[in-house]
Design a protein around this motif. Structure first.
Motif: not given
Length: 388
Positions: A38-43, A139-141, A146-147, A175-177
Motif C-alpha cells: 500500500l505504501l509503494l502504491f501511494a508513492g 529506487v526506494l521501491s 528486493c527485501y 523488482t525487475i519491472a
C-alpha cells in the motif's frame, strides 16, 4: 523487520512443522506485505502523476494488486489453519495452494492490464516530466521489493509454503519491472527518446512469465505431485531401522496441505515371525513416523518366506532376469505356490512411468526368461507403478 516481528509475535517460531506456527508466519508475512504494498502504491501513483508515465502508474497499480495478493495469502493461511471437520476430515490445508493459485491469477490480470495500457501509450505517446522525487520513489521501491522477495522466499522455504514462494516470485518480478521503468525514465530524460510504452510491454511480458511459474508451483500439489525425495528417504530410513522389517514397497504419500500428510506403505516381515510381536513393531513404526515426520502412517504387513531354499534361489534368478531387462525395474512380494504338475511364481514388479517398454512387453520378456530355465514354472506377475 520480519525476523524481529516473528520473535515478538510467534511462539515457538522455530517449530515450523507445527500448523499453528506455519499459520502465524503466513499471517505475519501477509500483514507486512499488505502494509508495504500500500505504501509503494501511494508513492508510485504520486510519481506517475508527476511524470505522466503510464509505466510508473501501471507499476503502482501492480503494487495495489500485490496488496490484494497479500490479503489472499493471509486469508488462505487463516482458512488453512482451521481444524478438521466432518466434511473435511483431513483439514483445510489445500486452501493454501488455492490461495497461491489465486495470486498467480492476479499476476496474469495485472500483466494483461499493463500490456493494454502500454500499447495505448505507444499509439498515443505523451512527453514524460522528469523529477528527482520520481527517481527517489522508484529506487526506494526497488529496494523494498528486493527485501520483500528475500523475506518471502526465506520464510516460504522455511515453512515449505508454495503460496509464499509465489508471492516471493511476484515481488522479484516487480523488482525487475520497476528497474525497467526507472531505466525508461532516465533514457527519456537524457536522450529525449520516449520508450515508456515499449518498456511497459517488456514488463508485462515478464509479469506473464512470473504468473506462469507461480501457477505451476500451486497447481502441481493440487493435482498430486510426487513427494520430496528427501521425505521419502526419511520414511525409508525410519522403517528399515527396525530389525524385523525386511523391505518396504507400495509407498504412497497423500498430501492434504503443508503439515497434513498421510502415508501408506507395505512392510515386508518374516513369514515365520510372531504375529503379535510384529504387529506391536508396526505400531511403534507408525508412532515413530508420526512423531519424527509429523505425518499419519498406515502400514500393511506383508509376510515374506525367508528360509525356503527354492524360494530364495528363484528370487535371486528372477532378480537377475529383471536386471537384464533394465536395472531400474524392481520387484517385491515374491513367493511360490507348488502344485502337483507345476509351480506358480508370484510377484509384483515396479515399472517407471516413462519406461521404454510397455507393461505387457516387460511381463512377456520376464515370463519367457523364467520359463527357459524353469519349464514347469509359471510366472504370475502384477505390474505396479512408483508413487514416490
Amino acid at each position: 523487520m520480519v525476523s524481529l516481528l516473528s520473535r515478538i509475535f510467534i511462539k515457538n517460531r522455530e517449530d515450523t512443522d507445527t500448523p499453528a506456527v506455519r499459520q502465524a508466519y503466513g499471517i505475519l508475512c501477509g500483514a507486512v506485505g499488505i502494509a508495504l504494498n500500500l505504501l509503494l502504491f501511494a508513492g508510485k501513483f504520486l510519481a506517475g502523476y508527476i511524470s505522466h508515465s503510464i509505466a510508473i502508474t501501471a507499476d503502482a497499480f501492480n503494487n495495489l494488486s500485490d496488496a490484494g495478493s497479500s490479503i489472499i495469502t493471509l486469508i488462505g493461511f487463516k482458512m488453512a489453519g482451521q481444524k478438521p471437520d466432518p466434511d473435511h476430515p483431513f483439514g483445510h490445508g489445500r486452501i493454501e495452494y488455492v490461495s497461491g493459485l489465486m495470486v498467480s491469477m492476479l499476476i496474469f490480470f495485472m500483466g494483461y492490464e499493463l500490456l493494454k495500457s502500454s500499447v495505448s501509450k505507444i499509439i498515443h505517446p505523451m512527453e514524460l516530466a522528469y523529477s528527482p522525487l520520481v527517481l527517489v520513489i522508484l529506487v526506494l521501491s526497488i529496494l523494498v521489493k528486493c527485501y520483500m522477495a528475500l523475506y518471502n522466499r526465506r520464510i516460504g522455504n522455511k515453512i515449505h509454503s508454495t503460496a509464499m514462494k509465489a508471492t516471493a516470485l511476484d515481488s522479484l518480478s516487480d523488482t525487475i519491472a520497476t528497474t525497467v521503468v526507472l531505466a525508461a525514465t532516465l533514457i527519456s530524460h537524457f536522450s529525449g527518446v520516449t520508450i515508456d510504452g515499449y518498456c511497459g510491454i517488456l514488463v508485462a511480458l515478464f509479469i506473464f512469465y512470473s504468473g506462469i511459474n507461480a501457477a505451476k508451483d500451486t497447481i502441481s500439489p493440487l493435482l498430486g505431485q510426487a513427494p520430496d525425495p528427501e521425505f521419502v528417504q526419511s520414511i525409508n530410513d525410519i522403517v528399515m531401522s527396525y530389525e524385523g522389517v525386511i523391505g518396504i514397497h507400495d509407498l504412497i504419500v497423500h498430501n492434504y496441505g503443508p503439515g497434513r500428510v498421510l502415508i501408506s506403505l507395505h512392510a515386508e516381515v518374516p513369514a515365520d515371525g510372531d504375529i503379535l510381536s510384529m504387529h506391536d513393531m508396526i505400531d511403534l513404526i507408525e508412532h515413530h513416523l508420526r512423531d519424527s515426520l509429523h505425518c499419519s502412517a498406515v502400514i500393511h504387513m506383508d509376510p515374506v518366506c525367508v528360509g525356503d531354499e527354492e524360494t530364495n534361489r528363484l528370487k535371486e534368478e528372477t532378480a537377475v532376469y529383471l536386471a537384464e531387462i533394465d536395472t531400474t525395474l524392481t520387484m517385491h512380494d515374491f513367493r511360490i505356490v507348488k502344485g502337483p504338475t507345476h509351480t506358480n511364481i508370484i510377484f509384483d514388479i515396479v515399472v517407471p512411468y516413462d519406461f521404454k517398454m510397455t507393461d505387457n512387453e516387460v511381463v512377456t520378456a520376464l515370463t519367457e526368461r523364467i520359463r527357459e530355465n524353469n519349464p514347469n514354472h509359471f510366472a504370475v506377475i502384477e505390474v505396479d507403478k512408483k508413487y514416490s
